[in-house]
Design a protein around this motif. Structure first.
Motif, short mmCIF file in Angstrom:
data_model
loop_
_atom_site.label_atom_id
_atom_site.label_comp_id
_atom_site.label_asym_id
_atom_site.label_seq_id
_atom_site.Cartn_x
_atom_site.Cartn_y
_atom_site.Cartn_z
N ARG A 24 0.80 -1.22 0.00
CA ARG A 24 0.00 0.00 0.00
C ARG A 24 0.84 1.28 0.00
NH1 ARG A 24 -5.14 -1.23 0.71
NH2 ARG A 24 -5.72 -3.18 1.68
N THR A 25 1.99 1.22 0.66
CA THR A 25 2.81 2.43 0.77
C THR A 25 4.16 2.22 0.09
OG1 THR A 25 3.88 1.77 2.85
CG2 THR A 25 1.76 2.93 3.01
N TYR A 40 5.91 6.75 3.91
CA TYR A 40 4.50 6.48 4.22
C TYR A 40 3.56 6.92 3.11
CZ TYR A 40 6.88 6.18 8.68
OH TYR A 40 7.78 5.83 9.67
N SER A 71 1.42 6.90 -0.28
CA SER A 71 0.75 5.79 -0.97
C SER A 71 1.46 5.50 -2.28
CB SER A 71 -0.71 6.14 -1.24
OG SER A 71 -0.80 7.16 -2.23
N THR A 92 -9.95 1.04 -5.11
CA THR A 92 -9.00 1.40 -4.05
C THR A 92 -8.13 0.23 -3.63
OG1 THR A 92 -10.49 0.86 -2.19
CG2 THR A 92 -10.65 3.09 -3.12
#
Length: 200
Positions: free
Chosen positions: A5-6, A86, A88, A183
């Motif tokens: 995700r990051t 951190y 995205s 998402t």
């Protein structure tokens, strides 16, 4: 497979760098030795102040740079475009696309180098197994759609493309499902054509 995700999930942690005083020839040698096309330039405290790339060096080699730039500090492109660990993956991809960049230095809260992320690193999310994507989507559907009504939705994922089917109590939930699905890391596309449950 770990949910990616990051930037921290996909970046390269071991990074070859230069400092402002690194000579031209040493930069070339380092790039050839490690088969890399750019180096972040750091202060003595490890903060990123610029990037020196093959393009910067070639400008000098072709005679296009008439200055007396002979060190990384003189050759580097400034200011350095960086991203935090951190951030995205989607945010880093947008930053790269806007700046036509191939890689970004990754920094901590104090601007110190902690890694490097490339275009190839960001594409790792698309290696995520279809079943992992489907499982996460099922959890999200339970959280987002079921409370809104008696939605009965099944999810199938093939090559990153989400194919949901089933019944929903409200046609607007179709758009909700598409937004939710997009998402999820690894989703390439969504083909949502759900039936609307007609009250008896």
């Amino acid at each position: 497979m770990k949910h990616l995700r990051t930037v921290d999930d996909v970046m390269t942690h071991a990074v070859i760098s230069a400092n402002r005083r690194t000579p031209f020839k040493d930069i070339v040698k380092t790039m050839r030795q490690w088969r890399i096309s750019a180096l972040p330039v750091l202060t003595d405290e490890g903060r990123v102040v610029g990037m020196v790339s093959e393009a910067d060096l070639l400008l000098k080699a072709q005679g296009g740079d008439e200055s007396r730039a002979v060190s990384a500090g003189q050759l580097m492109t400034v200011p350095a475009v960086t991203v935090t660990r951190y951030a995205s993956i989607a945010g880093a991809a947008r930053l790269m696309a806007r700046g036509h960049l191939k890689r970004l230095p990754v920094v901590d809260d104090d601007g110190r180098l902690v890694g490097l992320v490339s275009r190839g690193d960001l594409l790792k999310i698309y290696l995520r197994p279809d079943e992992d994507i489907a499982a996460e989507l099922r959890e999200l559907i339970m959280a987002e759609l079921i409370p809104a009504g008696s939605a009965a939705v099944r999810v199938h994922v093939a090559d990153g493309v989400v194919h949901p089917d089933g019944c929903i109590p409200d046609p607007s939930l179709n758009d909700v499902l598409v937004r939710v699905a997009r998402t999820v890391p690894g989703v390439v596309d969504v083909t949502a054509r759900l039936d609307v449950e007609v009250p008896a």
